[in-house]
Design an enzyme around this catalytic site. Sequence first.
Site, PDB file in Angstrom:
ATOM      1  N   VAL A  26      -9.725   1.402   7.065  1.00  0.00           N
ATOM      2  CA  VAL A  26     -10.761   2.681   6.854  1.00  0.00           C
ATOM      3  C   VAL A  26     -10.269   3.129   5.381  1.00  0.00           C
ATOM      4  CG1 VAL A  26     -11.706   5.008   8.488  1.00  0.00           C
ATOM      5  CG2 VAL A  26     -11.329   2.292   9.292  1.00  0.00           C
ATOM      6  N   TYR A  68       1.654  -5.856  16.398  1.00  0.00           N
ATOM      7  CA  TYR A  68       1.976  -4.763  14.512  1.00  0.00           C
ATOM      8  C   TYR A  68       3.042  -3.166  15.472  1.00  0.00           C
ATOM      9  CZ  TYR A  68       1.062  -0.767  11.033  1.00  0.00           C
ATOM     10  OH  TYR A  68       1.076  -0.414   9.631  1.00  0.00           O
ATOM     11  N   ARG A 112      -9.538   8.806  15.390  1.00  0.00           N
ATOM     12  CA  ARG A 112      -7.744   8.486  14.642  1.00  0.00           C
ATOM     13  C   ARG A 112      -7.230   9.660  14.310  1.00  0.00           C
ATOM     14  NH1 ARG A 112      -8.310   4.759  17.795  1.00  0.00           N
ATOM     15  NH2 ARG A 112      -8.952   2.713  17.145  1.00  0.00           N
ATOM     16  N   ASP A 138       5.805  -9.214 -13.076  1.00  0.00           N
ATOM     17  CA  ASP A 138       5.169  -8.971 -13.799  1.00  0.00           C
ATOM     18  C   ASP A 138       4.487  -8.205 -13.706  1.00  0.00           C
ATOM     19  OD1 ASP A 138       7.378 -10.688 -15.449  1.00  0.00           O
ATOM     20  OD2 ASP A 138       5.891 -12.442 -15.440  1.00  0.00           O
ATOM     21  N   PHE A 182       0.779  -1.172  -0.324  1.00  0.00           N
ATOM     22  CA  PHE A 182       0.315  -0.228  -0.474  1.00  0.00           C
ATOM     23  C   PHE A 182       0.879   1.024   0.168  1.00  0.00           C
ATOM     24  CE2 PHE A 182      -2.679   3.005   2.662  1.00  0.00           C
ATOM     25  CZ  PHE A 182      -4.161   2.888   1.491  1.00  0.00           C
ATOM     26  N   THR A 234       5.460  -4.845 -12.903  1.00  0.00           N
ATOM     27  CA  THR A 234       6.352  -3.943 -13.616  1.00  0.00           C
ATOM     28  C   THR A 234       5.621  -3.061 -15.111  1.00  0.00           C
ATOM     29  OG1 THR A 234       8.197  -4.987 -13.321  1.00  0.00           O
ATOM     30  CG2 THR A 234       8.235  -4.390 -15.584  1.00  0.00           C
TER      31      THR A 234
END
Length: 313
Positions: A188, A143, A212, A42, A17, A45
């Site tokens: 989100v 995380y 957030r 591929d 991402f 690319t």
Amino acid sequence: MNNINNDHILVTGSSGFIGSSIVRSLVESGRLVRPTSRRSIDKLTNEFGLPVTRFDVIKDIESKNEVFYGVKTLIHCATPNDIQSREADGGMPLAVFGTFRLIEEAIRYGIKRIIFLSTLQVYGTELTGVVNELSPINCESTYGLNHYLGEEICRLAAKLHGIDIVVLRPSNVYGVPCVSTVSRSTLVPMCFISEALNKGSLTIRSSGLQRRNFVSLYEVSQFTERILDQFPKGFNVINVVSAWHPTILDIARLVYKIWNNNKDKPIELKILSNMPNYSNEFIVSSNSFKPIFQKIKSVNHMEKVIFNLINKY
């Protein structure tokens, strides 16, 4: 602006991402980029319009040294995402062993500038008060822990080898994926849009009052380019944040409004709980960079992203 176009920028995790967005931004600004990924070579690319090297930061360190040739700067994005961090080993081999080996090998090939993509979640999951780079570390998830361990490997490398390393800690990143290899329906606002598409409704299983800070892919890429042009000496940590601190409910309401204004079949917004019954109040900032977007521009950008995601999917 410094001219760094004579040296390649190696980007790991180019199918991801954030990594894909950084690659796209660097290419558009005319820099020499060497994207790597462990999959979909591929396809990437073709979509980037330049060669992508198959490279696994755990398995290919010794067998594919050519990726380091002619590289001046390494941007390391191939770290465990929130989904990988939930796995049995918590993504720790990639976060720790992979990062350590990658940086050691990069240094061996003369790379002296490294950007490490971390996360604001090293300060905690539900932030309160004023948060900046001097705030205490408070990992509350694997995380956040994975990224903090990677940061400490970077800190040690900068100290032992005298190289320049910048750790970027972005907050909740949102945006329209720029390559087809990205599938992050847990993020989100994509999780809300995915539910609207599949179930015809939008459900929040809490009160949605959790607050957030949302920063766009565009802002993360622009921050990265600013670092490349003015690379600081030594080891540095920089928060990549916006001036906007909405609640999850605020974002859900934006999706609800934009969907119903642009789709023939309306959806309903369901809120299943009144907990938490108050918002966590906080402000995040950076001692190095001011936010690129102020509040109103962040809201407008989020609305455009939601509109584009709805029509894309």
